[in-house]
Design a protein around this motif. Structure first.
Motif, mmCIF file in Angstrom:
data_model
loop_
_atom_site.group_PDB
_atom_site.id
_atom_site.type_symbol
_atom_site.label_atom_id
_atom_site.label_comp_id
_atom_site.label_asym_id
_atom_site.label_seq_id
_atom_site.Cartn_x
_atom_site.Cartn_y
_atom_site.Cartn_z
ATOM 1 N N GLY A 109 0.818 -1.200 0.000
ATOM 2 C CA GLY A 109 0.000 0.000 0.000
ATOM 3 C C GLY A 109 0.848 1.244 0.000
ATOM 4 N N SER A 110 0.195 2.363 0.261
ATOM 5 C CA SER A 110 0.904 3.648 0.271
ATOM 6 C C SER A 110 1.687 3.809 1.560
ATOM 7 C CB SER A 110 -0.076 4.808 0.100
ATOM 8 O OG SER A 110 -0.888 4.944 1.252
ATOM 9 N N MET A 111 2.738 4.619 1.470
ATOM 10 C CA MET A 111 3.598 4.906 2.616
ATOM 11 C C MET A 111 3.640 6.401 2.841
ATOM 12 S SD MET A 111 7.114 2.732 2.383
ATOM 13 C CE MET A 111 7.999 3.703 3.557
ATOM 14 N N THR A 112 3.414 6.804 4.081
ATOM 15 C CA THR A 112 3.571 8.197 4.455
ATOM 16 C C THR A 112 4.598 8.235 5.578
ATOM 17 O OG1 THR A 112 1.264 8.598 3.917
ATOM 18 C CG2 THR A 112 2.386 10.277 5.227
ATOM 19 N N LEU A 113 5.652 9.007 5.368
ATOM 20 C CA LEU A 113 6.761 9.049 6.316
ATOM 21 C C LEU A 113 6.974 10.471 6.801
ATOM 22 C CD1 LEU A 113 9.177 7.497 7.590
ATOM 23 C CD2 LEU A 113 10.466 8.100 5.536
ATOM 24 N N THR A 114 6.991 10.630 8.130
ATOM 25 C CA THR A 114 7.383 11.894 8.738
ATOM 26 C C THR A 114 8.638 11.616 9.552
ATOM 27 O OG1 THR A 114 6.028 11.582 10.732
ATOM 28 C CG2 THR A 114 4.968 12.670 8.853
ATOM 29 N N SER A 115 9.097 12.599 10.301
ATOM 30 C CA SER A 115 10.336 12.407 11.053
ATOM 31 C C SER A 115 10.210 11.330 12.130
ATOM 32 C CB SER A 115 10.795 13.720 11.673
ATOM 33 O OG SER A 115 9.811 14.212 12.556
ATOM 34 N N ASN A 116 9.027 11.123 12.690
ATOM 35 C CA ASN A 116 8.880 10.149 13.775
ATOM 36 C C ASN A 116 7.773 9.127 13.557
ATOM 37 O OD1 ASN A 116 10.942 11.121 15.521
ATOM 38 N ND2 ASN A 116 9.644 12.862 15.982
ATOM 39 N N GLU A 117 7.118 9.154 12.400
ATOM 40 C CA GLU A 117 5.993 8.258 12.183
ATOM 41 C C GLU A 117 5.993 7.723 10.755
ATOM 42 O OE1 GLU A 117 1.655 8.640 13.818
ATOM 43 O OE2 GLU A 117 1.714 9.647 11.864
ATOM 44 N N LEU A 118 5.640 6.461 10.630
ATOM 45 C CA LEU A 118 5.478 5.797 9.341
ATOM 46 C C LEU A 118 4.084 5.203 9.316
ATOM 47 C CD1 LEU A 118 6.432 4.376 6.683
ATOM 48 C CD2 LEU A 118 7.327 2.554 8.149
ATOM 49 N N VAL A 119 3.339 5.480 8.239
ATOM 50 C CA VAL A 119 1.999 4.919 8.078
ATOM 51 C C VAL A 119 1.954 4.171 6.754
ATOM 52 C CG1 VAL A 119 -0.467 5.414 7.853
ATOM 53 C CG2 VAL A 119 0.932 6.760 9.435
ATOM 54 N N ILE A 120 1.563 2.909 6.817
ATOM 55 C CA ILE A 120 1.359 2.099 5.618
ATOM 56 C C ILE A 120 -0.135 1.829 5.524
ATOM 57 C CG2 ILE A 120 1.825 -0.087 4.467
ATOM 58 C CD1 ILE A 120 4.537 -0.129 5.925
ATOM 59 N N ASN A 121 -0.718 2.265 4.404
ATOM 60 C CA ASN A 121 -2.162 2.193 4.216
ATOM 61 C C ASN A 121 -2.478 1.214 3.087
ATOM 62 O OD1 ASN A 121 -4.882 2.597 3.770
ATOM 63 N ND2 ASN A 121 -4.758 4.824 3.839
ATOM 64 N N GLU A 122 -3.007 0.044 3.447
ATOM 65 C CA GLU A 122 -3.363 -0.963 2.452
ATOM 66 C C GLU A 122 -4.536 -0.526 1.576
ATOM 67 O OE1 GLU A 122 -4.179 -4.535 4.690
ATOM 68 O OE2 GLU A 122 -2.082 -5.182 4.558
ATOM 69 N N ASN A 123 -5.278 0.484 2.018
ATOM 70 C CA ASN A 123 -6.439 0.958 1.258
ATOM 71 C C ASN A 123 -6.058 1.814 0.059
ATOM 72 O OD1 ASN A 123 -8.471 -0.200 2.967
ATOM 73 N ND2 ASN A 123 -7.921 1.350 4.465
ATOM 74 N N GLU A 124 -4.823 2.265 0.020
ATOM 75 C CA GLU A 124 -4.351 3.103 -1.085
ATOM 76 C C GLU A 124 -3.209 2.388 -1.793
ATOM 77 O OE1 GLU A 124 -5.812 5.920 -2.012
ATOM 78 O OE2 GLU A 124 -7.223 5.801 -0.340
ATOM 79 N N THR A 125 -3.450 1.924 -3.005
ATOM 80 C CA THR A 125 -2.411 1.274 -3.797
ATOM 81 C C THR A 125 -2.199 2.072 -5.071
ATOM 82 O OG1 THR A 125 -3.906 -0.160 -5.056
ATOM 83 C CG2 THR A 125 -3.113 -0.988 -2.907
#
Length: 145
Positions: A109-125
């Motif tokens: 899925g999509s990856m959103t990266l900040t300085s202290n957080e990583l979010v992987i969203n399977e809903n967004e490909t």
């Protein structure tokens, strides 16, 4: 008379406070390791919202070998926790302004990266949106050795 003495003192202090560059730094280079701790999994068909303590599930990305090492110490089978412990190949690619992650040849899925957080969203490909995937939120831990 005070002015020449003041100039002499300033010159003296300037000359003896300079370094000639012969100082040796015996401190070994520091090794920095970055760990991503899975702290929350939400979404899915059932609408889960599972929280984890830092250190329970750790992901470590090795950019040079494109290897993802997962240490999953979750013992609660009722919680959605993503990948099992082990090593996985990974790659990251971009489409326009969005980043996507592939793990073992499967787009997660999509990856959103900040300085202290990583979010992987399977809903967004890269192929479009879905509604029943999970959203994995990680917090960053940095270790200097």
């Amino acid at each position: 008379m005070k002015k020449p003495i003041l100039i002499l003192i300033i010159c003296f202090l300037t000359l003896f406070n300079c370094s000639l560059g012969n100082e040796t730094n015996n401190t070994p280079p520091q090794i920095v390791k970055i760990y991503w701790n899975l702290v929350n999994v939400s979404g899915g068909f059932e609408g889960v919202n599972d929280n984890f303590e830092v250190g329970t599930i750790i992901w470590e990305f090795n950019d040079s070998t494109e290897t993802l090492s997962v240490d999953n110490q979750n013992n609660d089978d009722t919680k959605q926790d993503g990948l099992d412990s082990g090593n996985y190949s990974y790659s990251i690619f971009n489409v326009e302004d969005e980043s996507y992650i592939i793990v073992d040849d499967i787009e997660v899925g999509s990856m959103t990266l900040t300085s202290n957080e990583l979010v992987i969203n399977e809903n967004e490909t890269s192929e479009g949106s879905a509604a029943d995937g999970f959203i994995y939120t990680f917090s960053k831990t940095t270790i200097t050795q």
